[in-house]
Design a protein around this motif. Structure first.
Motif, PDB file in Angstrom:
ATOM      1  N   UNK A  12       0.833  -1.210   0.000  1.00 36.88           N
ATOM      2  CA  UNK A  12       0.000   0.000   0.000  1.00 36.88           C
ATOM      3  C   UNK A  12       0.866   1.258   0.000  1.00 36.88           C
ATOM      4  N   UNK A  13       0.522   2.202  -0.874  1.00 30.92           N
ATOM      5  CA  UNK A  13       1.270   3.444  -1.004  1.00 30.92           C
ATOM      6  C   UNK A  13       0.305   4.624  -0.899  1.00 30.92           C
ATOM      7  N   UNK A  14       0.514   5.475   0.081  1.00 32.90           N
ATOM      8  CA  UNK A  14      -0.257   6.705   0.212  1.00 32.90           C
ATOM      9  C   UNK A  14       0.448   7.810  -0.573  1.00 32.90           C
ATOM     10  N   UNK A  15      -0.342   8.619  -1.285  1.00 37.14           N
ATOM     11  CA  UNK A  15       0.225   9.697  -2.093  1.00 37.14           C
ATOM     12  C   UNK A  15      -0.498  11.001  -1.798  1.00 37.14           C
ATOM     13  N   UNK A  16       0.285  12.064  -1.623  1.00 38.03           N
ATOM     14  CA  UNK A  16      -0.237  13.393  -1.315  1.00 38.03           C
ATOM     15  C   UNK A  16       0.457  14.422  -2.206  1.00 38.03           C
ATOM     16  N   UNK A  17      -0.237  15.510  -2.467  1.00 36.67           N
ATOM     17  CA  UNK A  17       0.362  16.640  -3.177  1.00 36.67           C
ATOM     18  C   UNK A  17       0.079  17.925  -2.404  1.00 36.67           C
ATOM     19  N   UNK A 120      -3.076  11.487   9.604  1.00 36.72           N
ATOM     20  CA  UNK A 120      -1.856  11.907  10.285  1.00 36.72           C
ATOM     21  C   UNK A 120      -0.911  12.642   9.353  1.00 36.72           C
ATOM     22  N   UNK A 121      -0.666  12.063   8.180  1.00 37.23           N
ATOM     23  CA  UNK A 121       0.229  12.721   7.221  1.00 37.23           C
ATOM     24  C   UNK A 121      -0.411  13.974   6.633  1.00 37.23           C
ATOM     25  N   UNK A 122      -1.727  13.977   6.470  1.00 36.08           N
ATOM     26  CA  UNK A 122      -2.401  15.189   6.013  1.00 36.08           C
ATOM     27  C   UNK A 122      -2.131  16.342   6.972  1.00 36.08           C
ATOM     28  N   UNK A 123      -2.229  16.059   8.259  1.00 31.97           N
ATOM     29  CA  UNK A 123      -1.966  17.088   9.275  1.00 31.97           C
ATOM     30  C   UNK A 123      -0.512  17.532   9.225  1.00 31.97           C
ATOM     31  N   UNK A 124       0.405  16.589   9.084  1.00 32.68           N
ATOM     32  CA  UNK A 124       1.828  16.941   9.024  1.00 32.68           C
ATOM     33  C   UNK A 124       2.117  17.839   7.823  1.00 32.68           C
ATOM     34  N   UNK A 125       1.547  17.499   6.672  1.00 35.02           N
ATOM     35  CA  UNK A 125       1.803  18.298   5.473  1.00 35.02           C
ATOM     36  C   UNK A 125       1.160  19.681   5.575  1.00 35.02           C
ATOM     37  N   UNK A 126      -0.005  19.772   6.186  1.00 39.31           N
ATOM     38  CA  UNK A 126      -0.615  21.085   6.411  1.00 39.31           C
ATOM     39  C   UNK A 126       0.264  21.934   7.328  1.00 39.31           C
ATOM     40  N   UNK A 127       0.858  21.284   8.332  1.00 42.81           N
ATOM     41  CA  UNK A 127       1.772  21.997   9.226  1.00 42.81           C
ATOM     42  C   UNK A 127       3.031  22.423   8.483  1.00 42.81           C
TER      43      UNK A 127
END
Length: 293
Positions: A12-17, A120-127
């Protein structure tokens, strides 16, 4: 842009931009410098050559020792990748006219955990974006609905109808086993706990009870034992807690839908939210969905 979940080579790979109004050089510093990472990364990072070490803050729901990792790729100001325990995190910085596009991917070892990894990663990237912009970031205080969103989005709540019966596996985040057991039994271990069975099932005798990891009991049809229901809990340090639920000799959309709803309620209860009454409309919706396959 919401998180994406992809399966690549069985993993599984999560991807964000994230789009940033800053030069790649500035974003590179924010992404790679441990002094900058402390403003957005979930753990304190130490880098010694290729060796990396992670330490969680005291308020984190896990042990302070975040384990070790390894620097895998560093190509400034383009690509930064490292292993954290068994996960691989990769940051790619792509320049554009207005600044740059940050593409972050996380290759994770446990598909069940992506329901909590994604918020969790969404919050980190927003920070990270807020820190790069020089603005104050207020982290969310409510996590249950955020986790539930991704659990449903990625289909992590779905059960399977197998030859032996219906089966569900769910991530319970970092809830300690003793606390999960208390939620399941509500302090009463004299018989089958109310929370261990959904309204459509008739419990029989408890056949095994090994607190806080296993509860098994008979379920009845026309007053006779038809099979067993088994709850199994596991906690792995730095990975979290999971539950596996199996009802033997039960099949079909109705059985799947009933346990699906029950597991939603159980997960919410482990996170401190008790929901009642039984959501009949949700159960009917799930019967139709499972019936469609």
């Amino acid at each position: 842009m919401d998180a994406e979940l992809r399966m690549i080579e069985g993993k599984p790979v999560l991807r964000f931009e994230r789009r940033l109004r800053h030069s790649p050089d500035k974003v590179w510093r924010v992404v790679t410098d441990p002094a900058e990472m402390k403003h957005w990364f979930p753990a304190e990072v130490e880098v010694d050559g290729r060796r990396m070490r992670f330490t969680f803050p005291d308020e984190a729901p896990v042990d302070a020792d975040g384990g070790e990792g390894e620097l895998l790729e560093s190509d400034p100001p383009k690509v930064f990748a490292f292993r954290w325990l068994n996960d691989v995190l990769r940051f790619e910085i792509l320049p554009n006219d207005d600044g740059c596009l940050l593409v972050f991917t996380a290759v994770v070892t446990n598909r069940l955990s992506v329901g909590r990894d994604a918020p969790g990663w969404t919050t980190c990237l927003d920070a990270l974006v807020a820190h790069a912009d020089g603005t104050e970031f207020e982290p969310p205080t409510e996590w249950l609905s955020r986790i539930e969103h991704y659990v449903r989005l990625f289909g992590l709540d779905e059960g399977t109808d197998e030859p032996g019966g219906v089966r569900f596996e769910r991530d319970l985040v970092w809830t300690p086993l003793d606390d999960v057991w208390k939620v399941l039994t509500e302090g009463d271990e004299s018989g089958v706990p109310v929370r261990a069975a959904h309204p459509g099932i008739t419990p029989g005798e408890v056949t095994r009870s090994e607190a806080p990891k296993l509860l098994e009991y008979e379920w009845l049809q026309d007053g006779e034992p038809k099979g067993r229901v088994r709850w199994e809990f596991e906690h792995v340090p730095l990975q979290g807690t999971t539950v596996t639920l199996v009802q033997e000799n039960a099949h079909g959309p109705e059985a799947l839908a009933a346990w699906h709803v029950h597991m939603e309620l159980f997960f919410a209860a482990t996170q401190g939210e008790i929901r009642c009454p039984w959501p009949e409309d949700r159960e009917k919706e799930l019967v139709r969905r499972y019936a469609k396959g």
